[in-house]
Design a protein around this motif. Sequence first.
Motif, PDB file in Angstrom:
ATOM      1  N   ARG A  12       1.808 -15.559  44.188  1.00 15.77           N
ATOM      2  CA  ARG A  12       1.780 -14.443  43.249  1.00 15.77           C
ATOM      3  C   ARG A  12       0.473 -14.481  42.455  1.00 15.77           C
ATOM      4  N   PRO A  13      -0.319 -13.415  42.512  1.00 10.49           N
ATOM      5  CA  PRO A  13      -1.585 -13.409  41.765  1.00 10.49           C
ATOM      6  C   PRO A  13      -1.333 -13.561  40.271  1.00 10.49           C
ATOM      7  N   SER A  14      -2.261 -14.188  39.605  1.00 13.24           N
ATOM      8  CA  SER A  14      -2.137 -14.331  38.160  1.00 13.24           C
ATOM      9  C   SER A  14      -2.443 -13.000  37.481  1.00 13.24           C
ATOM     10  N   PHE A  15      -2.024 -12.883  36.248  1.00 16.26           N
ATOM     11  CA  PHE A  15      -2.290 -11.677  35.465  1.00 16.26           C
ATOM     12  C   PHE A  15      -3.792 -11.449  35.331  1.00 16.26           C
ATOM     13  N   PHE A  16      -4.543 -12.517  35.174  1.00 20.25           N
ATOM     14  CA  PHE A  16      -5.981 -12.386  34.950  1.00 20.25           C
ATOM     15  C   PHE A  16      -6.708 -11.952  36.224  1.00 20.25           C
ATOM     16  N   GLU A  17      -6.212 -12.356  37.380  1.00 21.73           N
ATOM     17  CA  GLU A  17      -6.769 -11.857  38.640  1.00 21.73           C
ATOM     18  C   GLU A  17      -6.551 -10.358  38.759  1.00 21.73           C
ATOM     19  N   MET A  18      -5.346  -9.908  38.458  1.00 24.74           N
ATOM     20  CA  MET A  18      -5.028  -8.491  38.553  1.00 24.74           C
ATOM     21  C   MET A  18      -5.838  -7.679  37.551  1.00 24.74           C
ATOM     22  N   TYR A  19      -5.966  -8.203  36.336  1.00 29.05           N
ATOM     23  CA  TYR A  19      -6.711  -7.484  35.309  1.00 29.05           C
ATOM     24  C   TYR A  19      -8.193  -7.393  35.667  1.00 29.05           C
ATOM     25  N   ALA A  77     -11.761  -4.016  45.377  1.00 32.42           N
ATOM     26  CA  ALA A  77     -11.683  -4.965  44.263  1.00 32.42           C
ATOM     27  C   ALA A  77     -10.710  -6.091  44.566  1.00 32.42           C
ATOM     28  N   GLU A  78      -9.577  -5.769  45.195  1.00 35.82           N
ATOM     29  CA  GLU A  78      -8.593  -6.796  45.524  1.00 35.82           C
ATOM     30  C   GLU A  78      -9.142  -7.776  46.556  1.00 35.82           C
ATOM     31  N   ALA A  79      -9.846  -7.251  47.556  1.00 36.93           N
ATOM     32  CA  ALA A  79     -10.434  -8.118  48.573  1.00 36.93           C
ATOM     33  C   ALA A  79     -11.482  -9.046  47.958  1.00 36.93           C
ATOM     34  N   PHE A  80     -12.186  -8.568  46.939  1.00 31.89           N
ATOM     35  CA  PHE A  80     -13.199  -9.385  46.273  1.00 31.89           C
ATOM     36  C   PHE A  80     -12.565 -10.618  45.625  1.00 31.89           C
TER      37      PHE A  80
END
Length: 209
Positions: A12-19, A77-80
């Motif tokens: 599960r991605p972290s909140f900071f990755e998503m932000y 952005a997600e792939a980055f």
Amino acid sequence: MFLTPAGNGELRPSFFEMYAQQNIVTTLRGAQQYALDVASLRFPFLFRVAARSDELFLILHILLESNSLLKSNATVAEAFYGLRRVPATSENADRVFSAQAHRFPARPLRSRYIVSSLVCETLVPYIRAKLDALHEQISGGAAARLLGEASDPLPPSNSDGRSNHLLRKARRLFQKLYPLLRASFDVCTLLYNILYLFGSTKYYHFLNH
């Protein structure tokens, strides 16, 4: 729904990755606008292009995101940040939060997932930007809102008075209702962000459903 190939058991991605990945597009949009404004000073024919910078960015954004979603199951952005999308089915949900990344191979997204992703990632921000600009024009800007005044873009006219009257009423209704709609959108986004931060939902944004 997102899956990060970290391979550490917690996919599960972290909140900071998503932000962080969410802000990349905003930065790119601002960079494009700045580049066009500077180039227009040197090449005046680019003023027309700069005036349509939102539409130009929308076209480029759709092309980039379509290619990225088809090739890597993720937006640019997600792939980055090493993230990819998977359908949030009950079967996948159990595997996402318990399996290792190498045990969960990427499968091409279905067309409907790609289309819905494109709508949420490209069209929704574009429409919101246009509505923001329209509301700013109708309300007369920050100074007019501060003074409690609003500009009327339709001067009085003897011809076709009924149409102008209806259009004025529609503009005034939009001026009153749009801030409420925008606030509701922002509140829902904030609530989902908080819920995601504390692990109460697997969706970072309500548009990810």
